[in-house]
Design a protein around this motif. Sequence first.
Motif, PDB file in Angstrom:
ATOM      1  N   GLY A  45       1.414  -1.534   0.090  1.00 47.37           N
ATOM      2  CA  GLY A  45       0.032   0.075   0.044  1.00 47.37           C
ATOM      3  C   GLY A  45       0.354   1.029  -0.369  1.00 47.37           C
ATOM      4  N   SER A  46       2.151   1.294  -0.266  1.00 47.49           N
ATOM      5  CA  SER A  46       3.339   3.280  -0.196  1.00 47.49           C
ATOM      6  C   SER A  46       4.005   2.739  -1.618  1.00 47.49           C
ATOM      7  N   GLN A  47       3.693   3.575  -1.940  1.00 49.04           N
ATOM      8  CA  GLN A  47       4.086   3.758  -3.351  1.00 49.04           C
ATOM      9  C   GLN A  47       5.900   3.579  -3.383  1.00 49.04           C
ATOM     10  N   GLU A  48       6.923   4.682  -2.163  1.00 48.48           N
ATOM     11  CA  GLU A  48       7.706   4.493  -1.094  1.00 48.48           C
ATOM     12  C   GLU A  48       8.315   2.738  -1.078  1.00 48.48           C
ATOM     13  N   ILE A  49       7.116   2.041  -0.340  1.00 49.70           N
ATOM     14  CA  ILE A  49       7.793   0.627  -0.434  1.00 49.70           C
ATOM     15  C   ILE A  49       8.312  -0.495  -1.382  1.00 49.70           C
ATOM     16  N   ASN A  50       7.102   0.112  -1.986  1.00 50.92           N
ATOM     17  CA  ASN A  50       7.135  -0.669  -3.662  1.00 50.92           C
ATOM     18  C   ASN A  50       8.442  -0.111  -4.117  1.00 50.92           C
ATOM     19  N   ALA A  51       8.799   0.988  -4.772  1.00 48.29           N
ATOM     20  CA  ALA A  51      10.097   1.679  -5.320  1.00 48.29           C
ATOM     21  C   ALA A  51      11.090   0.761  -4.631  1.00 48.29           C
ATOM     22  N   TYR A  52      10.972   0.711  -3.382  1.00 50.64           N
ATOM     23  CA  TYR A  52      12.126   0.423  -2.759  1.00 50.64           C
ATOM     24  C   TYR A  52      12.352  -0.939  -2.182  1.00 50.64           C
ATOM     25  N   MET A 256      -3.831  11.660   5.456  1.00 47.65           N
ATOM     26  CA  MET A 256      -2.191  12.383   4.817  1.00 47.65           C
ATOM     27  C   MET A 256      -3.204  13.154   4.047  1.00 47.65           C
ATOM     28  N   GLN A 257      -3.828  12.296   2.859  1.00 51.83           N
ATOM     29  CA  GLN A 257      -4.427  13.085   2.073  1.00 51.83           C
ATOM     30  C   GLN A 257      -5.468  14.095   2.474  1.00 51.83           C
ATOM     31  N   LEU A 258      -5.679  13.175   3.599  1.00 48.94           N
ATOM     32  CA  LEU A 258      -7.115  14.415   4.444  1.00 48.94           C
ATOM     33  C   LEU A 258      -6.856  15.021   4.810  1.00 48.94           C
ATOM     34  N   LEU A 259      -5.244  15.573   5.488  1.00 49.68           N
ATOM     35  CA  LEU A 259      -4.415  16.361   6.212  1.00 49.68           C
ATOM     36  C   LEU A 259      -4.286  17.171   5.009  1.00 49.68           C
ATOM     37  N   ASP A 260      -3.731  17.070   3.725  1.00 48.37           N
ATOM     38  CA  ASP A 260      -3.311  17.990   2.765  1.00 48.37           C
ATOM     39  C   ASP A 260      -4.332  18.569   2.229  1.00 48.37           C
ATOM     40  N   ASP A 261      -5.726  17.762   2.599  1.00 56.78           N
ATOM     41  CA  ASP A 261      -6.547  18.976   1.712  1.00 56.78           C
ATOM     42  C   ASP A 261      -7.280  19.646   2.650  1.00 56.78           C
ATOM     43  N   GLY A 262      -6.997  19.917   4.015  1.00 57.36           N
ATOM     44  CA  GLY A 262      -7.190  20.703   4.656  1.00 57.36           C
ATOM     45  C   GLY A 262      -8.480  19.877   5.361  1.00 57.36           C
ATOM     46  N   ASN A 281       8.674  14.367  -1.236  1.00 55.45           N
ATOM     47  CA  ASN A 281       8.022  13.697  -2.358  1.00 55.45           C
ATOM     48  C   ASN A 281       6.912  14.888  -2.760  1.00 55.45           C
ATOM     49  N   GLY A 282       6.925  15.974  -2.307  1.00 54.48           N
ATOM     50  CA  GLY A 282       5.767  16.579  -2.363  1.00 54.48           C
ATOM     51  C   GLY A 282       4.174  16.499  -2.650  1.00 54.48           C
ATOM     52  N   THR A 283       3.895  14.594  -1.721  1.00 52.72           N
ATOM     53  CA  THR A 283       2.280  14.956  -0.620  1.00 52.72           C
ATOM     54  C   THR A 283       2.052  15.812  -0.216  1.00 52.72           C
ATOM     55  N   LEU A 284       2.816  15.732   0.295  1.00 52.88           N
ATOM     56  CA  LEU A 284       2.265  16.899   2.217  1.00 52.88           C
ATOM     57  C   LEU A 284       3.666  18.523   1.907  1.00 52.88           C
ATOM     58  N   ALA A 285       2.633  18.984   1.913  1.00 52.66           N
ATOM     59  CA  ALA A 285       3.319  21.151   2.726  1.00 52.66           C
ATOM     60  C   ALA A 285       4.146  20.933   3.408  1.00 52.66           C
ATOM     61  N   PRO A 286       5.475  21.891   3.160  1.00 50.60           N
ATOM     62  CA  PRO A 286       6.990  21.994   3.268  1.00 50.60           C
ATOM     63  C   PRO A 286       6.687  22.103   5.043  1.00 50.60           C
TER      64      PRO A 286
END
Length: 377
Positions: A45-52, A256-262, A281-286
């Motif tokens: 369920g994680s793109q980062e883990i799958n890529a690793y 995390m997506q709901l956090l990013d969406d406010g 990776n740009g999925t959350l604000a700095p």
Amino acid sequence: MNLKSIVAACALAFTSAASAADLSNWEQIEESAQGQTVYFNAWGGSQEINAYLRWAGDELKDRYGVTLQHVKVSDIAETVNRLVAEKAAGKNEGGSVDMVWINGENFKSMKSNGLLFGPFVESLPSWSIVDKSLPVKEDFTEPTNGLEAPWGVGQLVFIHDEKTLANPPASFNEMLSLAKAFPGKITYPKPPAFHGTSFLKAALLELSMDTAPLYKPADQADFNAVTAPLWKYLDELHAVAWRQGKQFPAASAETMQLLDDGELLLAITFNPNAAETAVKNGTLAPSTKAFAFDKGALSNIHFMGIPWNANAKEGALVAVNFLMSEEAQARKANSDYWGDPAVVKLTGSKPLFKSQPEPHPSWQGALEQEWLKRYGQ
């Protein structure tokens, strides 16, 4: 075949499995591993883990001639159930699974049912560099007995955006106050999703006057009395939660997506470096940061195991050893890739949050069943 028969039959299978690979001759293991395909059942369920894992697969192929096939699963319990079925059918070799990513209740189940090859861990060359100050020989209070190899450190932490929530809560009670002040802005994943169940355990540990019963089998405790503070808390939280506690996010990634969406003020993760990775990776604000409550973050080690009937035991041993190597651990710990804390000592590695150990694995299923009875839609 009943469970007693299965367990009795497993002793012979376990002995023959252990002799299938001479753990004292690592060169022979590497030689036998060449050309083998290792089916690694792990969360997908994680793109980062799958890529690793794709990177790890490329390295294993180039260096050892081993093909690592990531079998993506949503819940490793599905894999455990398949292995139980193979055991019941007497399939003691040529199994469909060569490696599993496990811990907690799933490890306890595999260990109890004789589904694991080993002990093998302390025979691995990479064992010498493992940080023994971490609880690498215990899994949710259950001794590992060399049947699973440590892979990484998990900590249940929360993520907030400093621009919208400058002072995050320091406890579950402060989280409830925040939820009441900002209705609809706080929630957690729906159990039995891993992060949802972890939320329940962490909350119960903090809300309990006496945590000792939580570190013993659940059937030895007065379940209703021990868990009463949790259900009282959740009743109050759900009344002011996201979607009035009638719906829940499916997983950490959705929070995390709901956090990013406010939509939410807090997200939840079991990786203390997840916020940093998401920012990169740009999925959350700095301005997003991870934090743990003052009492400490629910923490555990996650492991890799090899089923007793694995078809590619040598390949699996080589893969496990590589994933425990300093190189593979350093890349895994790097938030540019995954950000999962290492189980080996690395120069310049970040300190972990204050930790709180996991309860006995039996509490997981008991809490999930009661939660579903009370709140499952």
